[in-house]
Design a protein around this motif. Structure first.
Motif, PDB file in Angstrom:
ATOM      1  N   LEU A 105       0.288  -1.494   0.126  1.00 53.25           N
ATOM      2  CA  LEU A 105      -0.409   0.075   0.328  1.00 53.25           C
ATOM      3  C   LEU A 105       0.735   1.070   0.184  1.00 53.25           C
ATOM      4  CD1 LEU A 105      -2.667   1.232  -0.149  1.00 53.25           C
ATOM      5  CD2 LEU A 105      -2.805   0.869   2.835  1.00 53.25           C
ATOM      6  N   VAL A 106       1.712   1.578   0.648  1.00 56.92           N
ATOM      7  CA  VAL A 106       2.461   2.078   0.862  1.00 56.92           C
ATOM      8  C   VAL A 106       3.122   2.742  -0.268  1.00 56.92           C
ATOM      9  CG1 VAL A 106       5.197   3.212   1.924  1.00 56.92           C
ATOM     10  CG2 VAL A 106       3.554   2.311   3.073  1.00 56.92           C
ATOM     11  N   TYR A 107       3.853   1.302  -1.117  1.00 59.63           N
ATOM     12  CA  TYR A 107       4.384   1.694  -2.908  1.00 59.63           C
ATOM     13  C   TYR A 107       3.731   2.562  -3.591  1.00 59.63           C
ATOM     14  CZ  TYR A 107       8.973   1.863  -6.321  1.00 59.63           C
ATOM     15  OH  TYR A 107       9.638   1.380  -6.188  1.00 59.63           O
ATOM     16  N   PHE A 108       2.429   1.759  -3.096  1.00 56.79           N
ATOM     17  CA  PHE A 108       0.690   1.370  -4.437  1.00 56.79           C
ATOM     18  C   PHE A 108       1.161   3.231  -4.704  1.00 56.79           C
ATOM     19  CE2 PHE A 108      -3.070   2.342  -5.374  1.00 56.79           C
ATOM     20  CZ  PHE A 108      -3.934   2.388  -6.460  1.00 56.79           C
ATOM     21  N   THR A 109       0.741   3.533  -3.085  1.00 56.33           N
ATOM     22  CA  THR A 109       0.969   5.333  -2.968  1.00 56.33           C
ATOM     23  C   THR A 109       1.587   6.052  -3.494  1.00 56.33           C
ATOM     24  OG1 THR A 109      -1.000   4.429  -0.766  1.00 56.33           O
ATOM     25  CG2 THR A 109       0.604   6.478  -1.134  1.00 56.33           C
ATOM     26  N   SER A 110       2.914   5.402  -3.312  1.00 57.15           N
ATOM     27  CA  SER A 110       4.428   6.668  -3.708  1.00 57.15           C
ATOM     28  C   SER A 110       4.614   6.662  -5.714  1.00 57.15           C
ATOM     29  CB  SER A 110       5.470   5.855  -2.938  1.00 57.15           C
ATOM     30  OG  SER A 110       5.908   6.105  -3.752  1.00 57.15           O
ATOM     31  N   TYR A 111       3.889   5.504  -6.473  1.00 52.91           N
ATOM     32  CA  TYR A 111       3.713   5.318  -7.401  1.00 52.91           C
ATOM     33  C   TYR A 111       2.584   6.914  -7.560  1.00 52.91           C
ATOM     34  CZ  TYR A 111       6.599   2.374 -10.102  1.00 52.91           C
ATOM     35  OH  TYR A 111       8.260   2.223 -10.649  1.00 52.91           O
ATOM     36  N   ILE A 112       1.386   6.238  -7.487  1.00 51.72           N
ATOM     37  CA  ILE A 112       0.451   7.077  -7.875  1.00 51.72           C
ATOM     38  C   ILE A 112       0.578   8.620  -7.368  1.00 51.72           C
ATOM     39  CG2 ILE A 112      -1.447   5.185  -7.541  1.00 51.72           C
ATOM     40  CD1 ILE A 112      -3.104   7.111  -5.532  1.00 51.72           C
ATOM     41  N   THR A 113       1.394   9.151  -6.169  1.00 55.45           N
ATOM     42  CA  THR A 113       1.553  10.167  -6.469  1.00 55.45           C
ATOM     43  C   THR A 113       2.977  10.879  -7.042  1.00 55.45           C
ATOM     44  OG1 THR A 113       3.094   9.533  -4.019  1.00 55.45           O
ATOM     45  CG2 THR A 113       0.746  10.255  -3.987  1.00 55.45           C
ATOM     46  N   ARG A 114       3.931  10.133  -7.722  1.00 55.22           N
ATOM     47  CA  ARG A 114       4.960  10.172  -8.432  1.00 55.22           C
ATOM     48  C   ARG A 114       4.599  10.094 -10.119  1.00 55.22           C
ATOM     49  NH1 ARG A 114       9.018   6.137  -8.399  1.00 55.22           N
ATOM     50  NH2 ARG A 114       8.015   5.862  -7.029  1.00 55.22           N
ATOM     51  N   ILE A 115       3.833   9.110 -10.334  1.00 50.89           N
ATOM     52  CA  ILE A 115       3.460   9.039 -12.097  1.00 50.89           C
ATOM     53  C   ILE A 115       2.029   9.441 -11.945  1.00 50.89           C
ATOM     54  CG2 ILE A 115       4.868   6.731 -12.245  1.00 50.89           C
ATOM     55  CD1 ILE A 115       2.400   5.621 -12.548  1.00 50.89           C
ATOM     56  N   ASN A 116       1.498  10.682 -11.831  1.00 53.54           N
ATOM     57  CA  ASN A 116      -0.252  11.460 -11.585  1.00 53.54           C
ATOM     58  C   ASN A 116       0.647  11.960 -12.899  1.00 53.54           C
ATOM     59  OD1 ASN A 116       1.556  12.343  -9.517  1.00 53.54           O
ATOM     60  ND2 ASN A 116      -0.456  12.661  -8.597  1.00 53.54           N
ATOM     61  N   TYR A 117       1.482  12.852 -12.360  1.00 52.24           N
ATOM     62  CA  TYR A 117       2.206  14.240 -13.158  1.00 52.24           C
ATOM     63  C   TYR A 117       2.059  13.722 -14.971  1.00 52.24           C
ATOM     64  CZ  TYR A 117       4.476  18.701 -14.700  1.00 52.24           C
ATOM     65  OH  TYR A 117       4.353  19.932 -15.618  1.00 52.24           O
ATOM     66  N   GLY A 118       3.005  12.900 -15.172  1.00 56.57           N
ATOM     67  CA  GLY A 118       3.566  12.367 -16.134  1.00 56.57           C
ATOM     68  C   GLY A 118       2.148  11.825 -16.873  1.00 56.57           C
ATOM     69  N   ALA A 119       1.113  11.366 -16.304  1.00 58.01           N
ATOM     70  CA  ALA A 119      -0.077  10.511 -17.279  1.00 58.01           C
ATOM     71  C   ALA A 119      -0.648  12.122 -16.918  1.00 58.01           C
ATOM     72  CB  ALA A 119      -0.631   9.859 -16.047  1.00 58.01           C
ATOM     73  N   ALA A 120      -0.683  13.069 -16.775  1.00 56.52           N
ATOM     74  CA  ALA A 120      -1.904  14.487 -16.522  1.00 56.52           C
ATOM     75  C   ALA A 120      -1.133  14.881 -17.885  1.00 56.52           C
ATOM     76  CB  ALA A 120      -2.229  14.477 -15.524  1.00 56.52           C
ATOM     77  N   ILE A 121       0.074  14.969 -18.454  1.00 53.02           N
ATOM     78  CA  ILE A 121       0.933  16.154 -18.432  1.00 53.02           C
ATOM     79  C   ILE A 121       0.491  16.713 -19.873  1.00 53.02           C
ATOM     80  CG2 ILE A 121       2.527  14.517 -20.015  1.00 53.02           C
ATOM     81  CD1 ILE A 121       5.309  17.040 -19.266  1.00 53.02           C
ATOM     82  N   VAL A 122      -0.142  15.942 -20.829  1.00 50.48           N
ATOM     83  CA  VAL A 122      -1.439  16.245 -21.991  1.00 50.48           C
ATOM     84  C   VAL A 122      -2.085  17.288 -21.852  1.00 50.48           C
ATOM     85  CG1 VAL A 122      -2.043  15.904 -23.830  1.00 50.48           C
ATOM     86  CG2 VAL A 122      -0.126  14.580 -23.166  1.00 50.48           C
ATOM     87  N   GLU A 123      -2.661  16.810 -20.198  1.00 51.62           N
ATOM     88  CA  GLU A 123      -3.996  17.967 -19.999  1.00 51.62           C
ATOM     89  C   GLU A 123      -3.196  19.050 -19.149  1.00 51.62           C
ATOM     90  OE1 GLU A 123      -7.509  19.264 -19.597  1.00 51.62           O
ATOM     91  OE2 GLU A 123      -7.310  18.232 -21.303  1.00 51.62           O
ATOM     92  N   ILE A 124      -2.233  18.931 -19.263  1.00 47.54           N
ATOM     93  CA  ILE A 124      -2.007  20.174 -17.749  1.00 47.54           C
ATOM     94  C   ILE A 124      -1.194  21.209 -19.088  1.00 47.54           C
ATOM     95  CG2 ILE A 124       0.095  21.073 -16.334  1.00 47.54           C
ATOM     96  CD1 ILE A 124       0.569  17.802 -15.020  1.00 47.54           C
ATOM     97  N   VAL A 125      -0.209  20.436 -19.846  1.00 46.48           N
ATOM     98  CA  VAL A 125      -0.156  21.862 -21.355  1.00 46.48           C
ATOM     99  C   VAL A 125      -1.033  22.478 -22.197  1.00 46.48           C
ATOM    100  CG1 VAL A 125       0.546  21.715 -23.685  1.00 46.48           C
ATOM    101  CG2 VAL A 125       1.571  20.112 -22.053  1.00 46.48           C
ATOM    102  N   SER A 126      -2.257  21.353 -22.074  1.00 47.24           N
ATOM    103  CA  SER A 126      -3.483  22.739 -22.924  1.00 47.24           C
ATOM    104  C   SER A 126      -3.755  22.970 -21.753  1.00 47.24           C
ATOM    105  CB  SER A 126      -4.328  20.930 -22.685  1.00 47.24           C
ATOM    106  OG  SER A 126      -5.473  21.879 -23.914  1.00 47.24           O
ATOM    107  N   PHE A 127      -4.449  22.843 -20.217  1.00 49.70           N
ATOM    108  CA  PHE A 127      -5.147  23.632 -19.344  1.00 49.70           C
ATOM    109  C   PHE A 127      -4.268  24.452 -19.078  1.00 49.70           C
ATOM    110  CE2 PHE A 127      -6.308  24.923 -15.481  1.00 49.70           C
ATOM    111  CZ  PHE A 127      -7.262  24.896 -14.925  1.00 49.70           C
ATOM    112  N   MET A 128      -3.203  24.513 -19.005  1.00 51.43           N
ATOM    113  CA  MET A 128      -2.334  25.583 -18.640  1.00 51.43           C
ATOM    114  C   MET A 128      -1.618  26.774 -19.704  1.00 51.43           C
ATOM    115  SD  MET A 128       0.235  24.819 -16.182  1.00 51.43           S
ATOM    116  CE  MET A 128      -0.073  25.794 -14.523  1.00 51.43           C
ATOM    117  N   GLY A 129      -2.415  26.698 -21.181  1.00 55.26           N
ATOM    118  CA  GLY A 129      -1.467  27.232 -22.191  1.00 55.26           C
ATOM    119  C   GLY A 129      -0.014  26.932 -22.541  1.00 55.26           C
ATOM    120  N   ILE A 130       0.896  26.369 -22.227  1.00 56.80           N
ATOM    121  CA  ILE A 130       1.967  25.905 -22.009  1.00 56.80           C
ATOM    122  C   ILE A 130       3.096  25.292 -22.696  1.00 56.80           C
ATOM    123  CG2 ILE A 130       2.004  27.074 -19.903  1.00 56.80           C
ATOM    124  CD1 ILE A 130       2.702  24.284 -19.463  1.00 56.80           C
TER     125      ILE A 130
END
Length: 171
Positions: free
Chosen positions: A13-38
């Protein structure tokens, strides 16, 4: 359930949590770029800085793990990563996110070396081997989980929701 199985489940559970709090940025990066216009290259700086701080932090974490209670290090890592994830959802500047995600990379490094030490001290060699395999599987499950959850969060609100969810889970 036996004590050892519960302990291994907690490590997973600790390692699962570590992963979701680390790779979430990469998984959302396309939307971050679009949302922030960067530019995607600017958004990618956060991933690079996180990777570097994670690598350097692994060395520091291993050193600290020999001198500080490893449970404390894991707890500090989880707290910092929760704060970093909530901060990404709250700030509006990619430059602030880069700094925050760099800190998150370091926080992530406070979890794996101490977790290994805790497992080696608490489990027999055979249980440790099984535990390591299961912990590694939890990382794969976390990856699948995040890549399924990110589109749901984006559709429900925007990319910020995945960071809020991840922070809550880490707490």
């Amino acid at each position: 359930m036996k004590k050892e199985k519960k302990f291994i489940l907690l490590c997973c559970l600790v390692y699962f949590t570590s992963y979701i709090t680390r790779i979430n940025y990469g998984a959302a990066i396309v939307e971050i770029v679009s949302f922030m216009g960067i530019k995607s290259s600017v958004a990618g700086i956060a991933v690079t800085c996180s990777f570097i701080s994670y690598g350097v932090g692994q060395l520091i974490s291993g050193f600290l793990g020999d001198r500080i209670n490893p449970k404390l290090l894991v707890s500090i890592g989880l707290i910092i990563t929760a704060i970093a994830n909530i901060m990404v959802a709250l700030v509006g500047s990619i430059y602030a996110i880069i700094v925050i995600w760099t800190i998150n990379g370091f926080a992530q490094s406070l979890m794996w070396p101490p977790l290994v030490k805790i497992m080696t001290q608490s489990l027999s060699v055979e249980q440790y081997k099984k535990g390591c395999a299961l912990v590694n599987i939890s990382a794969s499950v976390a990856t699948i989980f995040i890549y399924l959850l990110v589109p749901v969060c984006i559709a429900a609100y925007n990319f910020k929701l995945i960071f809020i969810f991840s922070a809550i889970f880490a707490v």
